[in-house]
Scaffold this motif. Structure first.
Motif, mmCIF file in Angstrom:
data_model
loop_
_atom_site.group_PDB
_atom_site.id
_atom_site.type_symbol
_atom_site.label_atom_id
_atom_site.label_comp_id
_atom_site.label_asym_id
_atom_site.label_seq_id
_atom_site.Cartn_x
_atom_site.Cartn_y
_atom_site.Cartn_z
ATOM 1 N N SER A 1 11.002 64.690 -16.079
ATOM 2 C CA SER A 1 11.419 64.619 -14.682
ATOM 3 C C SER A 1 12.738 65.356 -14.509
ATOM 4 C CB SER A 1 11.584 63.158 -14.263
ATOM 5 O OG SER A 1 10.355 62.476 -14.382
ATOM 6 N N SER A 2 13.133 65.571 -13.258
ATOM 7 C CA SER A 2 14.385 66.301 -13.031
ATOM 8 C C SER A 2 15.580 65.522 -13.583
ATOM 9 C CB SER A 2 14.575 66.608 -11.553
ATOM 10 O OG SER A 2 14.532 65.429 -10.803
ATOM 11 N N ARG A 3 15.595 64.223 -13.395
ATOM 12 C CA ARG A 3 16.591 63.346 -14.045
ATOM 13 C C ARG A 3 15.780 62.306 -14.801
ATOM 14 N NH1 ARG A 3 21.811 62.419 -12.088
ATOM 15 N NH2 ARG A 3 21.320 60.217 -12.088
ATOM 16 N N HIS A 4 15.488 62.598 -16.050
ATOM 17 C CA HIS A 4 14.518 61.815 -16.811
ATOM 18 C C HIS A 4 15.145 60.600 -17.494
ATOM 19 C CE1 HIS A 4 10.492 61.798 -18.778
ATOM 20 N NE2 HIS A 4 11.135 60.995 -19.591
ATOM 21 N N ALA A 5 16.187 60.825 -18.296
ATOM 22 C CA ALA A 5 16.781 59.731 -19.068
ATOM 23 C C ALA A 5 18.273 59.977 -19.239
ATOM 24 C CB ALA A 5 16.114 59.614 -20.429
ATOM 25 N N ARG A 6 18.952 58.911 -19.633
ATOM 26 C CA ARG A 6 20.393 58.985 -19.862
ATOM 27 C C ARG A 6 20.702 58.282 -21.172
ATOM 28 N NH1 ARG A 6 25.305 55.860 -17.256
ATOM 29 N NH2 ARG A 6 23.802 54.163 -17.181
ATOM 30 N N ILE A 7 21.538 58.917 -21.993
ATOM 31 C CA ILE A 7 22.020 58.309 -23.232
ATOM 32 C C ILE A 7 23.525 58.172 -23.065
ATOM 33 C CG2 ILE A 7 22.309 58.637 -25.713
ATOM 34 C CD1 ILE A 7 19.635 60.149 -25.684
ATOM 35 N N TYR A 8 24.023 56.945 -23.214
ATOM 36 C CA TYR A 8 25.435 56.723 -22.936
ATOM 37 C C TYR A 8 26.006 55.660 -23.877
ATOM 38 C CZ TYR A 8 23.868 52.504 -20.523
ATOM 39 O OH TYR A 8 23.301 51.302 -20.231
ATOM 40 N N TRP B 1 25.353 52.912 -28.685
ATOM 41 C CA TRP B 1 24.763 53.874 -27.757
ATOM 42 C C TRP B 1 23.491 53.277 -27.176
ATOM 43 C CZ3 TRP B 1 26.586 58.560 -26.085
ATOM 44 C CH2 TRP B 1 27.752 59.007 -26.697
ATOM 45 N N TYR B 2 23.212 53.614 -25.913
ATOM 46 C CA TYR B 2 22.047 53.096 -25.212
ATOM 47 C C TYR B 2 21.273 54.251 -24.587
ATOM 48 C CZ TYR B 2 24.305 48.581 -25.656
ATOM 49 O OH TYR B 2 24.878 47.455 -26.165
ATOM 50 N N VAL B 3 19.961 54.057 -24.452
ATOM 51 C CA VAL B 3 19.118 55.011 -23.742
ATOM 52 C C VAL B 3 18.519 54.284 -22.543
ATOM 53 C CG1 VAL B 3 17.079 54.557 -25.187
ATOM 54 C CG2 VAL B 3 17.229 56.696 -23.924
ATOM 55 N N GLU B 4 18.466 54.991 -21.422
ATOM 56 C CA GLU B 4 17.948 54.408 -20.190
ATOM 57 C C GLU B 4 16.982 55.391 -19.543
ATOM 58 O OE1 GLU B 4 19.623 52.758 -15.907
ATOM 59 O OE2 GLU B 4 20.948 53.902 -17.189
ATOM 60 N N ASP B 5 15.795 54.921 -19.252
ATOM 61 C CA ASP B 5 14.836 55.728 -18.502
ATOM 62 C C ASP B 5 15.233 55.650 -17.036
ATOM 63 O OD1 ASP B 5 12.016 57.084 -18.564
ATOM 64 O OD2 ASP B 5 11.992 55.697 -16.867
ATOM 65 N N LEU B 6 15.319 56.800 -16.383
ATOM 66 C CA LEU B 6 15.781 56.848 -14.993
ATOM 67 C C LEU B 6 14.620 56.911 -14.003
ATOM 68 C CD1 LEU B 6 18.773 59.312 -15.499
ATOM 69 C CD2 LEU B 6 18.833 56.813 -15.328
ATOM 70 N N GLY B 7 13.561 56.171 -14.291
ATOM 71 C CA GLY B 7 12.416 56.131 -13.393
ATOM 72 C C GLY B 7 11.544 57.368 -13.507
ATOM 73 N N VAL C 1 17.331 49.627 -19.932
ATOM 74 C CA VAL C 1 18.320 50.052 -20.919
ATOM 75 C C VAL C 1 17.970 49.461 -22.276
ATOM 76 C CG1 VAL C 1 20.773 50.019 -21.505
ATOM 77 C CG2 VAL C 1 20.070 50.174 -19.122
ATOM 78 N N VAL C 2 17.968 50.305 -23.320
ATOM 79 C CA VAL C 2 17.605 49.875 -24.671
ATOM 80 C C VAL C 2 18.655 50.417 -25.643
ATOM 81 C CG1 VAL C 2 15.839 50.056 -26.480
ATOM 82 C CG2 VAL C 2 15.157 49.916 -24.090
ATOM 83 N N PRO C 3 19.141 49.594 -26.602
ATOM 84 C CA PRO C 3 20.077 50.111 -27.618
ATOM 85 C C PRO C 3 19.419 51.226 -28.429
ATOM 86 C CG PRO C 3 19.966 47.712 -27.699
ATOM 87 C CD PRO C 3 18.890 48.164 -26.761
ATOM 88 N N LEU C 4 20.198 52.254 -28.751
ATOM 89 C CA LEU C 4 19.681 53.402 -29.486
ATOM 90 C C LEU C 4 20.433 53.542 -30.810
ATOM 91 C CD1 LEU C 4 17.893 55.917 -29.669
ATOM 92 C CD2 LEU C 4 19.655 57.158 -28.387
ATOM 93 N N PRO C 5 19.811 53.123 -31.915
ATOM 94 C CA PRO C 5 20.461 53.296 -33.212
ATOM 95 C C PRO C 5 20.375 54.751 -33.678
ATOM 96 C CG PRO C 5 18.403 52.067 -33.437
ATOM 97 C CD PRO C 5 18.585 52.364 -31.993
ATOM 98 N N PRO C 6 21.313 55.195 -34.512
ATOM 99 C CA PRO C 6 21.265 56.559 -35.035
ATOM 100 C C PRO C 6 19.996 56.801 -35.853
ATOM 101 C CG PRO C 6 23.406 55.573 -35.459
ATOM 102 C CD PRO C 6 22.522 54.490 -34.939
#
Length: 168
Positions: A114-121, A127-133, A148-153
């Protein structure tokens, strides 16, 4: 009908047919030229982040989240699969926006993103990953994530045809 009228009708039909064919070719050419032009604009900035990390690991630990003291703290986001394999983005205090929009930090030229698909912050030392719909979803370990889901290395996050992961 006279022979002259019949010939003029045939020529008129032939001209009309060629006008239709040429207009269809022009539309196809415009559609195909659009993504190529956009791809050139998007890919020019990308070599800079990919070329930056070799010089970046020295000064990069200072702005990193989680402190440079832990050896396992991630320092970069790497595209490990897909069209942009090998692209590296250094991690800082700000998040990374991933999608097709030119305003994203990591621009994917992918019909499945998508144009704004996901965010890692970052938040704290995690660190967390979030799907932006997104329409096609964001996957981690072959599971579609919601919210929002925790993102391990070292864990791959699939966004469209690309897979990204945090690396130290």
């Amino acid at each position: 009908m006279s022979e002259l009228t019949f010939t003029l009708l045939r020529l008129g039909y032939l001209v009309l047919l060629w006008v239709f064919v040429l207009s269809a070719v022009a539309v196809l050419r415009r559609d195909l030229a659009g993504p190529r032009t956009a791809r050139k604009r998007r890919r020019k900035p990308e070599p800079a982040p990919a070329g930056g990390p070799p010089a970046g690991p020295g000064p990069a630990p200072a702005p990193m989240v989680g402190g440079g003291g832990r050896g396992g703290a991630p320092t970069r986001l790497v595209v490990v699969a897909g069209p942009l394999t090998g692209t590296t983005i250094p991690l800082t205090q700000s998040g990374i926006l991933i999608g097709r929009a030119p305003s994203c930090t990591l621009v994917l030229d992918d019909d499945y993103s998508s144009s704004r698909h996901a965010r890692i912050y970052p938040q704290g030392n995690q660190w967390y990953v979030e799907d932006l719909g997104s329409t096609n979803g964001t996957y981690m370990n072959d599971q579609r994530i919601q919210g929002v889901v925790p993102l391990p290395p070292g864990v791959g996050v699939q966004i469209g045809q690309s897979v990204v992961e945090l690396q130290g």
